[in-house]
Scaffold this active site. Structure first.
Site, PDB file in Angstrom:
ATOM      1  N   ASP A 152      -0.387  -2.219   0.096  1.00 12.39           N
ATOM      2  CA  ASP A 152      -0.081  -1.098   1.315  1.00 12.39           C
ATOM      3  C   ASP A 152       0.814  -1.664   2.399  1.00 12.39           C
ATOM      4  OD1 ASP A 152      -2.501   0.322   0.117  1.00 12.39           O
ATOM      5  OD2 ASP A 152      -3.972  -1.003   1.212  1.00 12.39           O
ATOM      6  N   LYS A 174       5.404   0.114   0.501  1.00 11.31           N
ATOM      7  CA  LYS A 174       6.208   0.075  -0.772  1.00 11.31           C
ATOM      8  C   LYS A 174       6.793   1.534  -0.912  1.00 11.31           C
ATOM      9  CE  LYS A 174       2.751  -1.547  -3.214  1.00 11.31           C
ATOM     10  NZ  LYS A 174       2.023  -1.916  -2.068  1.00 11.31           N
ATOM     11  N   GLY A 208      -2.191   3.609  -4.007  1.00  5.25           N
ATOM     12  CA  GLY A 208      -1.972   4.665  -2.922  1.00  5.25           C
ATOM     13  C   GLY A 208      -0.558   4.485  -2.155  1.00  5.25           C
ATOM     14  N   HIS A 209       0.436   5.441  -2.598  1.00  2.00           N
ATOM     15  CA  HIS A 209       1.799   5.042  -1.965  1.00  2.00           C
ATOM     16  C   HIS A 209       2.118   6.360  -1.364  1.00  2.00           C
ATOM     17  CE1 HIS A 209       2.950   1.786  -5.267  1.00  2.00           C
ATOM     18  NE2 HIS A 209       1.716   1.547  -4.599  1.00  2.00           N
TER      19      HIS A 209
HETATM   20  P1  GDP Z   1       1.994   1.235  -0.115  1.00  2.00           P
HETATM   21  O1  GDP Z   1       0.668   1.257  -1.000  1.00  2.00           O
HETATM   22  O2  GDP Z   1       2.459  -0.040   0.034  1.00  2.00           O
HETATM   23  O3  GDP Z   1       2.834   2.034  -0.636  1.00  2.00           O
HETATM   24  O4  GDP Z   1       1.643   1.437   1.435  1.00  2.00           O
HETATM   25  P2  GDP Z   1       0.625   2.631   1.872  1.00  2.00           P
HETATM   26  O5  GDP Z   1       1.288   3.995   1.511  1.00  2.00           O
HETATM   27  O6  GDP Z   1      -0.709   2.744   1.035  1.00  2.00           O
HETATM   28  O7  GDP Z   1       0.484   2.234   3.469  1.00  2.00           O
HETATM   29  C1  GDP Z   1       1.554   2.382   4.087  1.00  2.00           C
HETATM   30  C2  GDP Z   1       1.257   3.294   5.411  1.00  2.00           C
HETATM   31  O8  GDP Z   1       2.044   2.744   6.383  1.00  2.00           O
HETATM   32  C3  GDP Z   1       1.509   4.996   5.051  1.00  2.00           C
HETATM   33  O9  GDP Z   1       0.689   5.656   5.539  1.00  2.00           O
HETATM   34  C4  GDP Z   1       2.992   4.722   5.430  1.00  2.00           C
HETATM   35  O10 GDP Z   1       3.622   6.299   5.634  1.00  2.00           O
HETATM   36  C5  GDP Z   1       3.087   4.054   6.613  1.00  2.00           C
HETATM   37  N1  GDP Z   1       4.357   3.373   7.018  1.00  2.00           N
HETATM   38  C6  GDP Z   1       5.193   3.154   6.182  1.00  2.00           C
HETATM   39  N2  GDP Z   1       6.304   2.314   6.893  1.00  2.00           N
HETATM   40  C7  GDP Z   1       5.874   2.462   8.211  1.00  2.00           C
HETATM   41  C8  GDP Z   1       6.694   2.359   9.528  1.00  2.00           C
HETATM   42  O11 GDP Z   1       7.531   1.511   9.423  1.00  2.00           O
HETATM   43  N3  GDP Z   1       6.022   2.620  10.612  1.00  2.00           N
HETATM   44  C9  GDP Z   1       4.792   3.212  10.559  1.00  2.00           C
HETATM   45  N4  GDP Z   1       4.208   3.715  11.782  1.00  2.00           N
HETATM   46  N5  GDP Z   1       4.006   3.820   9.530  1.00  2.00           N
HETATM   47  C10 GDP Z   1       4.735   3.266   8.182  1.00  2.00           C
HETATM   48  P1  IMO Z   2      -1.192  -0.293  -3.399  1.00  2.00           P
HETATM   49  O1  IMO Z   2      -0.391   0.050  -4.400  1.00  2.00           O
HETATM   50  C1  IMO Z   2      -4.297  -2.509  -1.351  1.00  2.00           C
HETATM   51  C2  IMO Z   2      -7.404  -3.870  -4.028  1.00  2.00           C
HETATM   52  C3  IMO Z   2      -9.187  -3.167  -4.108  1.00  2.00           C
HETATM   53  C4  IMO Z   2      -9.656  -4.466  -4.524  1.00  2.00           C
HETATM   54  C5  IMO Z   2      -8.884  -5.357  -5.340  1.00  2.00           C
HETATM   55  C6  IMO Z   2      -9.303  -4.845  -6.731  1.00  2.00           C
HETATM   56  O2  IMO Z   2      -1.422   0.779  -2.485  1.00  2.00           O
HETATM   57  O3  IMO Z   2      -0.710  -1.259  -2.301  1.00  2.00           O
HETATM   58  P2  IMO Z   2      -8.854  -2.912  -8.279  1.00  2.00           P
HETATM   59  O4  IMO Z   2      -9.615  -1.554  -8.206  1.00  2.00           O
HETATM   60  O5  IMO Z   2      -7.535  -2.928  -8.584  1.00  2.00           O
HETATM   61  O6  IMO Z   2      -9.967  -3.476  -9.535  1.00  2.00           O
HETATM   62  O7  IMO Z   2      -9.409  -3.582  -6.928  1.00  2.00           O
HETATM   63  O8  IMO Z   2      -7.566  -4.948  -5.398  1.00  2.00           O
HETATM   64  N1  IMO Z   2      -6.483  -3.258  -4.297  1.00  2.00           N
HETATM   65  C7  IMO Z   2      -5.528  -2.809  -3.175  1.00  2.00           C
HETATM   66  N2  IMO Z   2      -5.505  -3.139  -2.082  1.00  2.00           N
HETATM   67  N3  IMO Z   2      -3.395  -1.443  -2.156  1.00  2.00           N
HETATM   68  C8  IMO Z   2      -3.552  -1.180  -3.229  1.00  2.00           C
HETATM   69  O9  IMO Z   2      -2.551  -0.897  -3.997  1.00  2.00           O
HETATM   70  C9  IMO Z   2      -4.595  -1.866  -4.034  1.00  2.00           C
HETATM   71  N4  IMO Z   2      -5.174  -1.464  -5.356  1.00  2.00           N
HETATM   72  C10 IMO Z   2      -5.931  -2.410  -5.272  1.00  2.00           C
HETATM   73  O10 IMO Z   2      -9.190  -2.923  -2.648  1.00  2.00           O
HETATM   74  O11 IMO Z   2      -9.709  -5.579  -3.247  1.00  2.00           O
HETATM   75 MG    MG Z   3      -1.407   1.776  -0.686  1.00  2.00          MG
END
Ligand code: GDP
Ligand code: IMO
Ligand code: MG
Length: 428
Positions: free
Chosen positions: A13, A16, A40-41
């Site tokens: 999270d 990416k 979840g991206h």
């Molecule tokens: P990922 O799994 O690495 O793709 O990250 P997630 O989407 O799960 O979580 C990142 C969250 O931060 C998302 O809601 C993005 O829209 C948000 N985000 C990413 N870059 C920035 C930033 O520079 N500033 C803010 N405020 N939000 C950001």
């Molecule tokens: P993105 O790509 C954050 C965590 C789960 C749990 C552990 C194992 O959005 O960064 P699993 O279901 O993979 O067997 O769970 O990994 N986890 C994540 N945490 N971001 C993710 O993906 C994750 N995918 C799995 O919360 O701790």
């Molecule tokens: Mg994520």
């Protein structure tokens, strides 16, 4: 001709999805190499929010080919839903999406085994996303997995399913006291998915290697993060795949000599979802502030994310095991308005100082983080697109991170949207 891996440097999270979307502008192919719909991206374009789980975050650029590689585990129902939802919102998903024939399928019993396994662990549970990821990779390694390509051979599919269900139903009945699975029902369900997914299935390793030979631009999108890697993370509180850059080679069928860059995505602070050690976790109002301001709730499960200060012990470990050629700092804007900002540079445990990431979970769980402090800034950094326009103290924070981990920052993200980024070094 760059072939660039985008990897989460912390516990997932990091942002990416946003970074992959930004870089896709100049990419011909974006490929996922591991994980499944546990990811979840989030990508935000003109106030429209998209959360990608299995489909690469490049899909929002209609001329880019998106590949789900052999290292990914695919839940067909979730994938079909994702395709349909994107189409409903006007996003092209047709011949621009390809799924590896060799990717493994998540079956309904994998989900049941995931939740039953977690229940059995009780307080020591991993806090998985409940998507069946672990049990699917278990079957892959046990060489009894069912692959995407098997959807195209009903007989082979049925045979494998029947054999697997003997074991699964034994466990369901005798160990977990849970309902058993019916082979016919699963077969019919999956053959329905086969009809929908057939046109996307391909030998993606060949396509990727041809694209490299043709000197195209490739982005390889990691899911999860380095500290969730099955080998290099905080085992056993990890996911079941190699999320580090090396995973891109095995998860797509690319030789290491073809990778030209590895970009680590680093959140300006740290978050973690699920159980496991987190030395810099905050249980105070600053942690709460990060969660609220940063919207730190899981994009897949909605769970509140644990929040804390940036940890350079973790980041130095990430840098080493991924070989970062550059890093991206995201969510700098979330730190606006703080009086001071802390950066963890070592851990103290039983009178000893650790500057290198300890492997021992007992140390990680019980150590005291040692911090360096830098001054915070009152101004807003949201949406800033030039480094020189950042408050002096935000610039100093960026320089400090570079110095502590010894890698150059190539992008600073200052908001959710595409254009809310400071581009310091072109990638393509
Ligand atoms: P990922 O799994 O690495 O793709 O990250 P997630 O989407 O799960 O979580 C990142 C969250 O931060 C998302 O809601 C993005 O829209 C948000 N985000 C990413 N870059 C920035 C930033 O520079 N500033 C803010 N405020 N939000 C950001
Ligand atoms: P993105 O790509 C954050 C965590 C789960 C749990 C552990 C194992 O959005 O960064 P699993 O279901 O993979 O067997 O769970 O990994 N986890 C994540 N945490 N971001 C993710 O993906 C994750 N995918 C799995 O919360 O701790
Ligand atoms: Mg994520």
């Amino acid at each position: 001709m760059p072939v660039i891996v985008i990897v989460g440097a912390q516990w997932g999270d990091e942002g990416k999805g946003k970074i992959v979307d930004v870089l896709t502008e100049k990419a011909d192919i974006v490929a996922r190499y591991q994980g499944g719909h546990n990811a979840g991206h989030t990508v935000v374009i003109n106030n429209r929010k998209f959360v990608l789980h299995l489909i690469p975050s490049g899909i929002l650029h209609k001329n880019t080919v998106c590949i789900i590689g052999n290292g990914v585990v695919v839940e067909p129902k979730a994938l079909i839903k994702e395709i349909k939802d994107l189409r409903k919102r006007g996003i092209k998903v047709s011949d621009n999406l390809l799924i590896s024939r060799s990717a493994h399928l998540i079956m309904p019993y994998h989900l049941a085994l995931d939740s039953a396994g977690e229940k059995t662990k009780g307080k020591k549970c991993i806090g998985t996303t409940g998507r069946g990821i672990g049990p699917t990779y278990v079957d892959k390694m046990a060489r009894i997995g069912i692959r995407v390509g098997d959807l195209l051979s009903p007989e082979a599919f049925q045979e494998k399913l029947t054999v697997n269900l003997r074991n699964v139903n034994f466990l369901m009945k005798n160990l977990y006291k849970a309902p058993c699975f019916n082979a016919r029902k699963i077969f019919d369900e999956y053959m329905g998915y086969a009809n929908i997914l057939r046109k996307y299935i391909a030998d993606t390793d060949k396509i990727v290697n041809s694209a490299i030979a043709e000197k195209k631009n490739l982005l390889l999108e990691g899911a999860q993060g380095t500290l969730l890697d099955i080998d290099h993370g905080t085992y056993p509180f990890v996911t079941s795949s190699n999320s580090i850059a090396g995973g891109a080679c095995t998860g797509l069928g690319i030789g290491p000599t073809k990778i030209t860059g590895v970009i680590g995505v680093v959140k300006a602070y740290t978050t973690r979802v699920g159980s496991g050690p987190f030395p810099t976790e905050l249980h105070d109002e600053i942690g709460e502030r990060m969660r609220e301001k940063g919207g730190e709730f899981g994009a897949t499960t909605g769970r509140p994310r644990r929040c804390g200060w940036l940890d350079t012990v973790v980041l130095k470990h990430s840098t080493a095991v991924n070989g970062f050629s550059g890093i991206v700092i995201t969510k700098l804007d979330i730190l606006d308005g703080l009086d001071i900002i802390k950066i963890c540079t070592s851990y103290r445990y039983r009178g000893k100082t650790y500057t290198d990431m300890p492997k021992d979970l007992a140390i990680l769980e019980n150590c005291t983080p040692v911090y360096e402090e830098v001054g915070g800034w009152k101004e807003s950094t949201e949406g800033i697109t030039e480094f020189r326009k950042l408050p002096g103290r935000a610039q100093a924070y960026m320089r400090k991170i570079e110095k502590l981990i010894g890698v150059k920052i190539v992008i600073i993200s200052t908001g959710q949207k595409r254009d809310e980024s400071i581009m310091l070094q072109e990638q393509f």
